[in-house]
Design an enzyme around this catalytic site. Structure first.
Site, mmCIF file in Angstrom:
data_model
loop_
_atom_site.group_PDB
_atom_site.id
_atom_site.type_symbol
_atom_site.label_atom_id
_atom_site.label_comp_id
_atom_site.label_asym_id
_atom_site.label_seq_id
_atom_site.Cartn_x
_atom_site.Cartn_y
_atom_site.Cartn_z
ATOM 1 N N HIS A 98 3.831 -21.836 -28.255
ATOM 2 C CA HIS A 98 2.832 -22.822 -27.411
ATOM 3 C C HIS A 98 3.568 -23.487 -26.412
ATOM 4 O O HIS A 98 3.194 -23.528 -25.241
ATOM 5 C CB HIS A 98 1.925 -23.756 -28.372
ATOM 6 C CG HIS A 98 0.855 -22.780 -29.117
ATOM 7 N ND1 HIS A 98 0.206 -23.581 -30.199
ATOM 8 C CD2 HIS A 98 0.405 -21.687 -29.156
ATOM 9 C CE1 HIS A 98 -0.627 -22.672 -30.678
ATOM 10 N NE2 HIS A 98 -0.581 -21.777 -30.056
ATOM 11 N N ASP A 333 23.794 -4.473 -19.198
ATOM 12 C CA ASP A 333 24.649 -4.580 -20.186
ATOM 13 C C ASP A 333 25.843 -3.675 -19.639
ATOM 14 O O ASP A 333 25.825 -2.576 -18.867
ATOM 15 C CB ASP A 333 24.091 -3.486 -21.251
ATOM 16 C CG ASP A 333 25.104 -3.998 -22.599
ATOM 17 O OD1 ASP A 333 25.088 -5.065 -22.963
ATOM 18 O OD2 ASP A 333 25.694 -3.152 -23.335
ATOM 19 N N ASN A 341 37.607 -3.769 -24.051
ATOM 20 C CA ASN A 341 38.150 -4.903 -24.157
ATOM 21 C C ASN A 341 39.012 -4.780 -25.358
ATOM 22 O O ASN A 341 40.206 -5.504 -25.311
ATOM 23 C CB ASN A 341 37.014 -6.200 -25.003
ATOM 24 C CG ASN A 341 37.187 -7.453 -24.451
ATOM 25 O OD1 ASN A 341 37.912 -7.651 -23.660
ATOM 26 N ND2 ASN A 341 36.833 -8.410 -25.497
ATOM 27 N N ASP A 350 37.613 -9.832 -19.199
ATOM 28 C CA ASP A 350 37.487 -11.107 -18.422
ATOM 29 C C ASP A 350 37.238 -11.043 -16.805
ATOM 30 O O ASP A 350 36.271 -11.191 -16.300
ATOM 31 C CB ASP A 350 38.186 -12.348 -18.544
ATOM 32 C CG ASP A 350 38.127 -12.846 -20.122
ATOM 33 O OD1 ASP A 350 37.113 -12.726 -20.724
ATOM 34 O OD2 ASP A 350 38.884 -13.881 -20.445
ATOM 35 N N ASP A 376 28.518 -9.405 -22.729
ATOM 36 C CA ASP A 376 28.638 -8.543 -21.682
ATOM 37 C C ASP A 376 27.087 -8.057 -21.157
ATOM 38 O O ASP A 376 26.929 -7.315 -20.547
ATOM 39 C CB ASP A 376 29.387 -7.314 -21.847
ATOM 40 C CG ASP A 376 28.631 -6.374 -23.162
ATOM 41 O OD1 ASP A 376 28.383 -6.918 -24.093
ATOM 42 O OD2 ASP A 376 28.707 -5.235 -22.878
#
Length: 460
Positions: A98, A333, A341, A350, A376
């Protein structure tokens, strides 16, 4: 709040324990037998109130709410001792929804009053004895009252937190990189002015020109500027200048032959110059004492973090409902980011996030919002963008990132791509539903091979 909920749990448990089992069974029997009727009658009466109607006009919402109301009635009136903790959590969850949608507390309170009113004849038309009817009604009403109190208290807490975040966002927006924003918007309105003046002086077609309210500056002002400087007199002055000039612009566009008359042409050019000049003066005054402040900003990407997502969605959904203008969302994405990574290290990861973020900024308008949603994953809120415009923006971003060159520390090229899920606002007041369907489209994009844009459709 924790102590309060514990106290309410004890009170609700006491109510259930003190009621005779046959009375509780009869209350549950009433609930199961009549929940569907009570739900339909409840929403029929509540929708008479025009203030409530604006939250219930969406067909999908109404259908979902009716079935949810049936479950709520059965759960509350059939409560056993072991159910109480779960029921308190349900009231808390409903209150959060709500508050997220922005339903005023007085509408919620009216709903409970309506429910108790329509429940009375249902109980007293049963074939129970007079004493049983009275006890069933007493148990049912007290159960509803406790649920209402828990829900209202949780709602007030959530709404208060949301209000604080609204104000925090306003202050953050006002302070965040103000000097750059000021110059960007001044450049935007000057670009709009120059475009129109050149077309007039060169006798070019004005058909592609936009009124000031629909130009980039006008969109920024209506979706961001008004909110940033809420309550300051200059905001009203700028609004009137835009509105007044749009009237002149639209009148001129209806009869562009008047511009062949030198005096009328000069008059129109002066009106453009005076309007823009006044707006720039007012803008400078608004931004004059503003300094940089980065609370609410993701440090790595300089995008908004998700803190202000509810504030912005609530405002933009209200605007879309009020004006009938489109609203859309992109969930984005970075493909195989974890793999990249893990292979090339966090510094490379980064750098990818920074480059991707820059691609977002370079391909959205100043009236749009870009968030780092987490890791990401990113969210872009596109204001007043049609389905085609939404898909063009998404494709522009995807293409830009695909062409981005990035080398690993050993000189090896790293291929970048994005999967993007898009969704158009369809009237549902809960922004989490819009995010959910955009996320479903993102899942489809990944399943179909990544590096693509998918628009959510009901058939997906």
């Amino acid at each position: 709040m924790e102590m309060y909920f514990k106290r309410m749990k004890d009170e609700w448990t006491g109510l259930v324990e003190q009621a005779d089992p046959p009375i509780r069974a009869k209350a549950a029997e009433i609930a199961v037998a009549h929940a569907h009727y009570l739900s339909i009658e409840f929403y029929r009466i509540v929708r008479i109130d025009p203030h409530a109607e604006e939250f219930l006009s969406n067909e999908q919402v109404e259908r979902q709410l009716k079935s949810a109301m049936e479950r709520w009635i059965i759960n509350v009136l059939s409560a056993q001792v072991d159910d109480v903790e779960r029921l308190i959590q349900i009231q808390h969850t409903v209150a959060e929804v709500h508050a997220r949608i922005g339903i005023p507390v007085e509408i919620v309170e009216m709903g409970f009053r309506v429910l108790k009113k329509i429940l009375y004849p249902v109980i007293f038309s049963s074939d129970y004895s007079a004493a049983e009817k009275l006890q069933v009604y007493h148990f049912s009403i007290n159960s509803i009252d406790i649920a209402m109190e828990v829900m209202t208290r949780a709602f007030t807490f959530s709404d208060s937190s949301a209000s604080k975040e609204d104000e925090n966002y306003r202050i953050f927006s006002l302070l965040e990189n103000a000097e750059e924003e000021k110059e960007r918007q001044i450049a935007s309105i000057l670009s709009w002015e120059i475009d129109i003046i050149y077309k007039i002086l060169l006798d070019s077609d004005l058909g592609s020109s936009l009124p000031l309210s629909q130009a980039d500056f006008g969109l920024w002002f209506n979706h961001k500027g008004r909110h940033y400087f809420s309550g300051i007199a200059e905001v009203g002055h700028i609004s009137r200048l835009i509105q007044d000039f749009d009237g002149i612009f639209n009148q001129t566009m209806r009869n562009t032959r008047n511009l062949n008359n030198r005096s009328l042409r000069v008059k129109f050019l002066l009106q453009i110059r005076n309007t823009v000049s006044q707006i720039i003066t007012l803008l400078r005054e608004l931004f004059e004492e503003v300094s940089r402040h980065e609370v609410g900003m993701d440090v790595l990407t300089k995008l908004l973090n998700r803190r202000f997502l509810p504030t912005i969605f609530k405002r933009e959904i209200a605007h879309a409902n009020r004006t009938g203008t489109p609203l859309s969302v992109l969930i984005i994405d970075v493909d195989k980011f974890k793999e990249i990574n893990d292979t090339w290290g966090h510094n490379t990861g980064d750098e990818i996030l920074r480059k991707v973020s820059q691609a977002f900024y370079d391909n959205v308008r100043s009236s749009d919002y870009v968030f780092r949603y987490g890791g990401d994953e990113f969210i872009i809120v596109l204001t007043e963008a049609s389905e085609n415009e939404t898909l063009r923006t998404a494709e522009r971003i995807r293409s830009r990132v695909e062409k981005t060159k990035l080398k690993a520390a050993n000189g090896e090229d790293i291929a970048l791509s994005l999967s993007i899920g898009a969704a158009m606002f369809n009237g549902h007041p809960d922004y989490e539903r819009l995010i959910q369907i955009a996320d479903e489209a993102l899942y489809i994009a990944k399943r179909r091979g990544r590096n693509r844009v998918e628009l959510w459709k009901a058939s997906l």
